[in-house]
Scaffold this active site. Structure first.
Site, short mmCIF file in Angstrom:
data_model
loop_
_atom_site.label_atom_id
_atom_site.label_comp_id
_atom_site.label_asym_id
_atom_site.label_seq_id
_atom_site.Cartn_x
_atom_site.Cartn_y
_atom_site.Cartn_z
N ASN A 96 0.66 -1.17 0.05
CA ASN A 96 -0.05 0.02 0.13
C ASN A 96 1.10 1.19 -0.01
OD1 ASN A 96 0.63 -0.59 2.66
ND2 ASN A 96 -1.14 0.44 3.58
N SER A 137 -0.03 -7.74 7.19
CA SER A 137 -1.14 -7.94 7.78
C SER A 137 -0.96 -8.84 9.06
CB SER A 137 -2.19 -8.95 6.68
OG SER A 137 -1.24 -10.07 6.42
N GLU A 145 5.01 -4.18 12.15
CA GLU A 145 3.97 -3.29 12.12
C GLU A 145 2.75 -3.83 11.31
OE1 GLU A 145 4.41 -0.18 12.76
OE2 GLU A 145 6.42 -0.10 13.53
N CYS A 157 -2.92 1.52 6.79
CA CYS A 157 -3.11 0.60 7.91
C CYS A 157 -3.91 1.55 9.06
CB CYS A 157 -1.82 0.14 8.57
SG CYS A 157 -0.63 1.38 8.40
#
Ligand code: NAD
Length: 460
Positions: free
Chosen positions: A137, A214, A233, A267
């Site tokens: 992303n 994820s 993360e 996120c």
């Protein structure tokens, strides 16, 4: 050798095909990074800094090229892709600056009777090879958050960018080569997580795995990484509260952007929006109007707000969750529309906390707007999550703001902003299901160095 096809997420056209790195290729890359380590660790800080700053400057000079590539391979709207390039230049610049101030401190050894006559201090030493695994992303800035601190600290690294978006990382590596980064210091390997990523995580050579992605993959990595440091993360089902004293002029456009930028694939994207009942009607009317005015379509259009999602599977999953919520009584305040990877922004009301659109990380252009009666109720709803990355609260009442700070078990609380706010030098990371450790250049450097104590016995 199997191949990886990287497609333009809007047109579906193949941009480039890359060979997939299997276990033997990963092993070779780790070997090259290990051999490059002693010389890089011994490279003076000013030289490491100059290379980082040189790479930052080269990326800045090629902003248009980077932004176009991010828009194509990630499907990110051009204005946000260009914003990511600006941020990554800043991240690498911070890394270049931090490279010059990595230091320890003295230790008052004589605080213990056993330490009398001794002088102690500690240094920060690089770990060795760092394995870096990144998501799709933010194909440049999240790579920068691993490459910058690793190189600043004197580590070498093997980077596995997301298989959907590896081309931006390849272009970044070219900028580092042009800036004088020696061979072997940054190795890139490409391929699916279960093949290339798995081989990298299990390899005994690297001293650390730095992972962004994820929660399920993060949990798996923690199990199989072996005896090495791991930073994770991970995701979040981010929330924000809007109190009646908030400025709607400020909160409405910002909450819309926070829910739908990058098709909600951030996120800290705003997924649960709690609005006090006293302002809920006025807020929602404006929120839906601003959402309806968003420009959806080709991410290469300079005024595009929302482009495609990363894959058909991601759009399928989001559609299933939305339909499930609607079947169970939720209401959509925008028209539901899906074409291939394109999913139009969805504003939901009447959702329940146990619906997937609420309790799981959606990572899609959807937001649930929930009314609450009292601040304490709203805060309790916001805090009710197994994730703990960031949260937001719109209020000008400092007491309420600090009540939220105390009540929320998260890595960051944004007052008069949403969960989405981040600048790249602040400590950033999550608690509980959102991960382990912190990034934000200086904080990542701390996690990518070992403390080495030196103790001099000056006694008789
Ligand atoms: P993902 O977990 O599917 O993939 C991330 C990376 O892990 C990819 O490079 C992938 O190839 C690799 N991977 C997958 N399986 C692996 C395995 N078994 N072993 C080793 N590597 C493996 O995530 P994604 O879909 O690319 O990104 C979305 C997720 O990332 C969301 O959950 C989002 O919240 C999270 N994210 C977190 C942050 C943060 O800073 N906290 C930032 C961005 C994204």
């Amino acid at each position: 050798m199997a191949a990886l096809e990287v497609i333009d997420k809007f047109t579906g056209e193949i941009i480039r095909t890359l060979p997939i790195a299997e276990a033997a290729d990963v092993d070779a890359a780790v070997g090259r990074a290990q051999r490059a380590f002693p010389a890089w660790a011994a490279t003076p800080a000013h030289r490491r800094s100059a290379i980082l700053l040189g790479a930052a400057e080269r990326i800045r000079a090629r902003t248009e090229e980077f932004a176009t590539l991010i828009a194509r391979e990630a499907g990110k709207a051009w204005k946000y892709a260009a914003g990511e390039v600006v941020r990554s230049v800043e991240t690498f610049t911070f890394a270049g600056e931090e490279a010059k101030r990595i230091h320890g401190e003295t230790v008052p050894m004589d605080a213990s009777a056993f330490g009398e006559g001794r002088v102690g201090f500690y240094l920060r030493a690089p770990l060795g090879v760092v394995s870096a695994i990144t998501p799709f992303n933010f194909p440049l800035n999240l790579v920068a958050h691993k490459v910058g601190p690793a190189l600043a600290a004197g580590n070498t690294l093997v980077l596995k960018p997301a298989e959907e978006t590896p081309l931006t990382a390849i272009l970044m590596a070219e900028c580092f080569r042009d800036a004088g980064l020696p061979d072997g210091v940054m190795e890139l390997v490409h391929g699916p997580g279960e093949v290339t990523g798995d081989a990298l995580v299990r390899h005994p050579g690297p001293a650390k795995v730095s992972f962004t992605g994820s929660p399920p993959v993060g949990a798996h990595i923690l199990k199989v990484a072996g005896l090495k440091r791991v930073t994770l993360e991970l995701g979040n089902n981010s929330g924000t509260i809007v109190e009646p004293d908030a400025s709607l002029d400020q909160a409405v456009p910002r909450t819309v952007m926070s829910a739908f930028a990058n098709s909600g694939q951030v996120c800290i994207s705003l997924q649960r929006l709690y609005v006090h009942e006293a302002i809920a009607d006025a807020f929602l009317e404006r929120f839906v109007a601003v959402t309806r005015a968003l420009k959806i379509g080709n991410p290469l259009d300079r005024d595009c707000d929302v482009g495609p999602m990363i894959s058909d599977e991601a759009a399928d999953r989001a559609e299933t969750w939305i339909r499930e919520a609607l079947d169970e009584g939720a209401r959509a305040l925008t028209d539901f529309r899906r074409e291939g990877r394109m999913l139009w922004p969805v504003v939901l009301t009447n959702t329940r906390p146990d619906m997937k659109v609420m309790c799981r990380e959606a990572f899609a252009p959807l937001v649930s707007v929930v009314r609450y009666r009292s601040f304490e109720d709203g805060l309790a709803m916001l805090a009710d999550s197994p994730y703990g990355l960031q949260a937001g609260i719109y209020t000008n009442d400092l007491k309420k703001a600090f009540r939220a700070v105390a009540a929320l078990d998260v890595g960051g609380v944004m007052v008069n902003d949403t969960s989405i706010f981040r600048v790249d030098h602040m400590p950033y990371g999550g608690n509980r299901m959102s991960g382990i450790g912190r990034e934000g250049v200086r904080f990542a450097i701390e996690e990518m160095t070992n403390l080495k104590l030196v103790c001099l016995n000056l006694g008789d």
